[in-house]
Design a protein around this motif. Structure first.
Motif, PDB file in Angstrom:
ATOM      1  N   THR A  85     -81.637  68.892  46.357  1.00 27.06           N
ATOM      2  CA  THR A  85     -81.940  69.673  47.564  1.00 27.06           C
ATOM      3  C   THR A  85     -82.274  68.779  48.756  1.00 27.06           C
ATOM      4  O   THR A  85     -82.232  69.240  49.904  1.00 27.06           O
ATOM      5  CB  THR A  85     -83.111  70.635  47.297  1.00 27.06           C
ATOM      6  OG1 THR A  85     -84.190  69.903  46.682  1.00 27.06           O
ATOM      7  CG2 THR A  85     -82.687  71.766  46.370  1.00 27.06           C
ATOM      8  N   MET A  86     -82.584  67.501  48.491  1.00 26.74           N
ATOM      9  CA  MET A  86     -82.857  66.575  49.590  1.00 26.74           C
ATOM     10  C   MET A  86     -81.630  66.417  50.483  1.00 26.74           C
ATOM     11  O   MET A  86     -81.753  66.189  51.689  1.00 26.74           O
ATOM     12  CB  MET A  86     -83.283  65.203  49.059  1.00 26.74           C
ATOM     13  CG  MET A  86     -83.672  64.213  50.156  1.00 26.74           C
ATOM     14  SD  MET A  86     -84.058  62.564  49.523  1.00 26.74           S
ATOM     15  CE  MET A  86     -85.514  62.935  48.544  1.00 26.74           C
ATOM     16  N   THR A  87     -80.424  66.538  49.903  1.00 27.33           N
ATOM     17  CA  THR A  87     -79.215  66.381  50.704  1.00 27.33           C
ATOM     18  C   THR A  87     -79.165  67.438  51.813  1.00 27.33           C
ATOM     19  O   THR A  87     -78.739  67.144  52.929  1.00 27.33           O
ATOM     20  CB  THR A  87     -77.954  66.486  49.836  1.00 27.33           C
ATOM     21  OG1 THR A  87     -77.888  67.788  49.227  1.00 27.33           O
ATOM     22  CG2 THR A  87     -77.949  65.423  48.756  1.00 27.33           C
ATOM     23  N   SER A  88     -79.611  68.650  51.506  1.00 30.15           N
ATOM     24  CA  SER A  88     -79.621  69.717  52.514  1.00 30.15           C
ATOM     25  C   SER A  88     -80.613  69.402  53.622  1.00 30.15           C
ATOM     26  O   SER A  88     -80.342  69.646  54.807  1.00 30.15           O
ATOM     27  CB  SER A  88     -79.968  71.061  51.868  1.00 30.15           C
ATOM     28  OG  SER A  88     -78.978  71.440  50.935  1.00 30.15           O
ATOM     29  N   LYS A  89     -81.753  68.855  53.251  1.00 21.79           N
ATOM     30  CA  LYS A  89     -82.763  68.506  54.247  1.00 21.79           C
ATOM     31  C   LYS A  89     -82.284  67.359  55.141  1.00 21.79           C
ATOM     32  O   LYS A  89     -82.491  67.383  56.359  1.00 21.79           O
ATOM     33  CB  LYS A  89     -84.070  68.126  53.554  1.00 21.79           C
ATOM     34  CG  LYS A  89     -84.738  69.279  52.816  1.00 21.79           C
ATOM     35  CD  LYS A  89     -86.018  68.835  52.119  1.00 21.79           C
ATOM     36  CE  LYS A  89     -86.671  70.004  51.386  1.00 21.79           C
ATOM     37  NZ  LYS A  89     -87.903  69.571  50.672  1.00 21.79           N
ATOM     38  N   MET A  90     -81.636  66.377  54.530  1.00 21.29           N
ATOM     39  CA  MET A  90     -81.230  65.203  55.296  1.00 21.29           C
ATOM     40  C   MET A  90     -80.081  65.514  56.248  1.00 21.29           C
ATOM     41  O   MET A  90     -80.020  64.953  57.343  1.00 21.29           O
ATOM     42  CB  MET A  90     -80.844  64.069  54.350  1.00 21.29           C
ATOM     43  CG  MET A  90     -81.993  63.535  53.516  1.00 21.29           C
ATOM     44  SD  MET A  90     -83.427  63.010  54.510  1.00 21.29           S
ATOM     45  CE  MET A  90     -82.740  61.608  55.382  1.00 21.29           C
ATOM     46  N   GLU A  91     -79.158  66.401  55.856  1.00 25.02           N
ATOM     47  CA  GLU A  91     -78.060  66.692  56.777  1.00 25.02           C
ATOM     48  C   GLU A  91     -78.515  67.558  57.948  1.00 25.02           C
ATOM     49  O   GLU A  91     -77.796  67.696  58.938  1.00 25.02           O
ATOM     50  CB  GLU A  91     -76.875  67.330  56.047  1.00 25.02           C
ATOM     51  CG  GLU A  91     -77.124  68.680  55.455  1.00 25.02           C
ATOM     52  CD  GLU A  91     -75.874  69.202  54.741  1.00 25.02           C
ATOM     53  OE1 GLU A  91     -74.768  68.719  55.028  1.00 25.02           O
ATOM     54  OE2 GLU A  91     -76.021  70.103  53.902  1.00 25.02           O
ATOM     55  N   ARG A  92     -79.736  68.094  57.858  1.00 24.77           N
ATOM     56  CA  ARG A  92     -80.304  68.870  58.970  1.00 24.77           C
ATOM     57  C   ARG A  92     -81.280  68.054  59.811  1.00 24.77           C
ATOM     58  O   ARG A  92     -81.783  68.531  60.832  1.00 24.77           O
ATOM     59  CB  ARG A  92     -81.039  70.101  58.424  1.00 24.77           C
ATOM     60  CG  ARG A  92     -80.159  71.026  57.611  1.00 24.77           C
ATOM     61  CD  ARG A  92     -80.959  72.187  57.047  1.00 24.77           C
ATOM     62  NE  ARG A  92     -80.167  72.969  56.103  1.00 24.77           N
ATOM     63  CZ  ARG A  92     -80.598  74.061  55.482  1.00 24.77           C
ATOM     64  NH1 ARG A  92     -81.825  74.513  55.715  1.00 24.77           N
ATOM     65  NH2 ARG A  92     -79.818  74.707  54.627  1.00 24.77           N
ATOM     66  N   LEU A  93     -81.573  66.838  59.402  1.00 25.16           N
ATOM     67  CA  LEU A  93     -82.578  66.012  60.060  1.00 25.16           C
ATOM     68  C   LEU A  93     -82.048  65.469  61.385  1.00 25.16           C
ATOM     69  O   LEU A  93     -81.083  64.699  61.422  1.00 25.16           O
ATOM     70  CB  LEU A  93     -82.982  64.858  59.146  1.00 25.16           C
ATOM     71  CG  LEU A  93     -84.043  63.899  59.677  1.00 25.16           C
ATOM     72  CD1 LEU A  93     -85.372  64.633  59.895  1.00 25.16           C
ATOM     73  CD2 LEU A  93     -84.235  62.739  58.699  1.00 25.16           C
ATOM     74  N   ALA A  94     -82.681  65.863  62.464  1.00 26.77           N
ATOM     75  CA  ALA A  94     -82.260  65.420  63.798  1.00 26.77           C
ATOM     76  C   ALA A  94     -82.349  63.900  63.910  1.00 26.77           C
ATOM     77  O   ALA A  94     -83.350  63.294  63.520  1.00 26.77           O
ATOM     78  CB  ALA A  94     -83.111  66.085  64.864  1.00 26.77           C
TER      79      ALA A  94
END
Length: 247
Positions: A85-94
């Protein structure tokens, strides 16, 4: 339930037919960018986050593949990350897309293929914006049906298809899941990996054909599992070492 297998195969075939009918001009345009990039002595890059990154992996260091496509692989965006689930967070990280791009040796005159099915997350959009600002030509591989029904998560309010030079639509379904089965609310079976791979390799084969038509023999890998394959590929790595950045 074996009929659902046929249903899925037919659905993927129909999408492939739609891509061929509606996207061939754009695929040709992407191949033109790639072949011209190679002729100039510049570099080609490919990027995607999470499952979109599977297409990036498809494009480098494989038999029949063009040796001059360089993957942009970032551990926190790949599916072997734990928790995934970290991948989802990182691709949204400004700001993360700019950071990823700045870690590459990309230069003016290079080209970048970005695969993002929804095209809404900052990492892909920032990669495209950063690349264009540095003088790279950009190709977006995305799902327009999907992307046009979601809002951007980037501060610009734009989606990937709105910030790249060339757009290729994978012609998939909204959300990418494709088959509705009775008794289940959520559709089953995505198509973007199968179709994305078809599109990506279509760009490659057209790029190679373009170069051959001009008397240029591009470096295409043999399988390392055939006799002489390792030796053949080693010569490619040596000859093009200045333009291959994944070794």
């Amino acid at each position: 339930m074996s009929d659902v297998i046929t249903l899925y195969f037919e659905h993927v075939k129909n999408i492939a037919d739609t891509v061929l009918r509606t996207q061939q001009k754009n695929i040709n345009a992407a191949a033109h960018i790639f072949s011209e990039t190679i002729k100039r002595g510049n570099t080609i890059y490919a990027f995607g986050a999470s499952h979109a990154g599977i297409i990036t992996e498809e494009l480098f260091y494989r038999t029949g593949g063009l040796a001059l496509i360089n993957p942009v692989l970032t551990p926190s965006l790949m599916l072997n990350t734990k928790p995934v689930t970290m991948t989802s967070k990182m691709e949204r990280l400004a700001g993360f897309g700019e950071t990823v791009f700045s870690s590459t040796p990309a230069a003016k005159g290079d080209a970048l293929l970005i695969h993002s099915v929804s095209g809404r997350n900052p990492v892909a959009i920032e990669m495209a914006l950063a690349a264009r600002s540095k003088g790279l030509q950009t190709v977006a591989l995305t799902n327009l049906t999907y992307s046009k029904q979601v809002t951007s998560r980037h501060e610009s309010g734009k989606r990937l298809f709105e910030v790249c030079d060339i757009l290729i639509d994978n012609c998939g379904d909204f959300e990418d899941s494709s088959i509705q089965l009775e008794g289940l609310e959520q559709k089953v079976a995505p198509t973007s990996t199968a179709i994305g791979s078809l599109i990506a390799n279509s760009i490659v084969i057209k790029t190679v054909a373009n170069l051959l038509a001009e008397g240029i023999t591009p470096p295409v890998f043999h399988s390392s599992n055939v006799d002489g394959g390792d030796e053949f590929n080693a010569k490619i790595f040596q000859e093009y070492k200045e333009r291959i950045h994944y070794m």
